[in-house]
Design an enzyme around this catalytic site. Structure first.
Site, short mmCIF file in Angstrom:
data_model
loop_
_atom_site.label_atom_id
_atom_site.label_comp_id
_atom_site.label_asym_id
_atom_site.label_seq_id
_atom_site.Cartn_x
_atom_site.Cartn_y
_atom_site.Cartn_z
N TRP A 101 1.14 -0.75 0.32
CA TRP A 101 -0.17 0.01 0.43
C TRP A 101 0.70 1.59 0.04
CZ3 TRP A 101 -4.33 -1.75 -2.17
CH2 TRP A 101 -4.92 -2.65 -1.32
N ASP A 171 -1.45 6.60 6.90
CA ASP A 171 -2.40 5.93 6.48
C ASP A 171 -2.73 4.62 7.58
OD1 ASP A 171 -4.26 3.86 5.64
OD2 ASP A 171 -2.73 3.21 3.55
N LYS A 195 -11.31 -1.71 7.06
CA LYS A 195 -11.15 -2.62 8.06
C LYS A 195 -11.63 -2.72 9.71
CE LYS A 195 -8.67 -2.78 3.96
NZ LYS A 195 -7.37 -2.58 3.91
#
Ligand SMILES: *Cc1c(COP(=O)(O)O)cnc(C)c1O
Length: 360
Positions: A101, A171, A195
């Site tokens: 990511w 993030d 999530k």
């Protein structure tokens, strides 16, 4: 009705209490005669929903008054672009690449300016967090970027990098609200909610006010300017109404659980059950350097592909879903977010013990 233990990395398990409440309110939200999916985002009823969600989120995380909280769409991926478009005033940013990511965010940023990769753990399959105490931070960097919890590899920054005074952007998609965090250490923190917080379709961005300006890169779409969204209190256009409503319920649930300090304690206890077993098992092994282990995502392997496949198939048949590791790493991964009860982790470990005995 039968529910499985769902170890999905995302979209992921939500608290049963939240799902039940949403079901109860589906046909008639508190006497409105309609569901939250069907109402105007400009209505009084919805205004109350989004304002309450924001207020509860702020109080849970302790968001200071000089930060805006934005409920946006487009997933974490849209932020990979929005962050440079909004923050790259000098067109320079430094990225710490600790997984897929972060790597994708870094690549996206390089479309808009100079994105320097100042540290990486790719040399060892992203199985650790590099030492970030004295990195070559660019003198003109607009920000330093990290992915704080690496969902795929199962590592987590336990100490934040020394940014040498530069704005830190993080993030936190897969660790959002799993433990307390000091928002003042960041210029911007954001996460997709699917999530640990709610259904896919909502991203929460917490951004310090001085970083919200009209001075974005040329061509930045109006909707992607933080200023547009901040000025409109996340209601510039139709927000992901239903998703925000579910997030609001999850915030209430976390409050009831005792807030983020309590969440952290529960999450540590849960992770310990699994890591302790991985440390003593002669069949299953964790894949991450011990001091960098995530509380949320726990990858593990056996030393045989065949056993991995057998374990994944048999665990599924026994009611443990989504234990297959990410397609890029293989093996197994148990994501044990806030809503996974400790009973689920204990049951998984019991199953692993049994599997180990049977397959010696
Ligand atoms: C899942 C995930 C993403 C990608 O999220 P999308 O909503 O699919 O864009 C980005 N970062 C982290 C840390 C993630 O866990």
């Amino acid at each position: 009705m039968s529910r499985v233990y769902n170890f999905s990395a995302g979209p992921a398990v939500l608290p049963e209490e939240v799902l039940r409440e949403a079901a109860d309110e589906m046909m008639d939200y508190r006497g409105c005669g309609m569901s939250v999916m069907e109402m105007s985002h400009r209505s009084k009823v919805y205004d109350e929903i989004i304002k309450t969600a924001e207020a509860d989120f702020r109080s849970l995380l302790g968001v200071p008054d000089n930060y805006k909280v934005l409920f946006l769409q487009g997933g974490a991926h849209l932020q990979f672009a929005a962050i440079p478009m909004n923050l790259m005033k000098n067109k320079v940013a430094d990225y710490i690449v600790t997984g897929q990511w972060a790597k994708k965010a870094w690549k996206e940023a390089s479309l808009y300016g100079t994105a320097n990769k100042i540290a990486s753990s790719e040399d060892k399959m992203f199985s650790y967090i590099p030492d970030c105490s004295d990195l070559p931070i660019s003198p003109d960097a607009d920000y330093v970027y990290i992915c704080e919890n690496n969902t795929i590899y199962g590592t987590k920054f336990k100490t934040l990098p020394n940014t040498k005074g530069k704005t830190l952007v993080s993030d936190v998609s897969s660790c959002f609200l799993s433990e307390p965090m000091d928002v003042t250490k960041y210029g911007l923190v954001y996460g997709g909610v699917q999530k640990n917080i709610g259904p896919a379709g909502v991203v929460i961005v917490v951004v310090r006010e001085d970083l919200i300006t009209d001075d974005c890169l040329p061509g930045t779409p109006t909707i992607m300017k933080y200023k547009t969204q901040a000025d409109a209190d996340s209601l510039y256009n139709t927000p992901p109404c239903y998703g925000i409503y579910i997030c609001g319920k999850v915030f209430k649930w976390i409050q009831k659980m005792g807030g983020l300090d309590a969440m952290k304690q529960i999450n540590e206890e849960k992770a310990k059950v699994l890591y302790d077993f991985l440390d003593e098992s002669s069949m299953f092994k964790g894949t991450v350097r011990r001091e960098d282990r995530s509380l949320m995502n726990v990858p593990f392997i056996t030393d045989s592909e065949e056993l991995n496949a057998k374990f994944i198939a048999e665990s599924k048949a026994a009611g443990f879903e989504n234990l297959k590791g990410h397609r890029s790493v293989g093996g197994m991964r148990a994501s044990i977010y806030n809503a996974m009860p400790i009973e689920g982790v204990k049951a998984l470990v019991d199953f692993m013990k049994k599997f180990e005995l049977e397959n010696k």
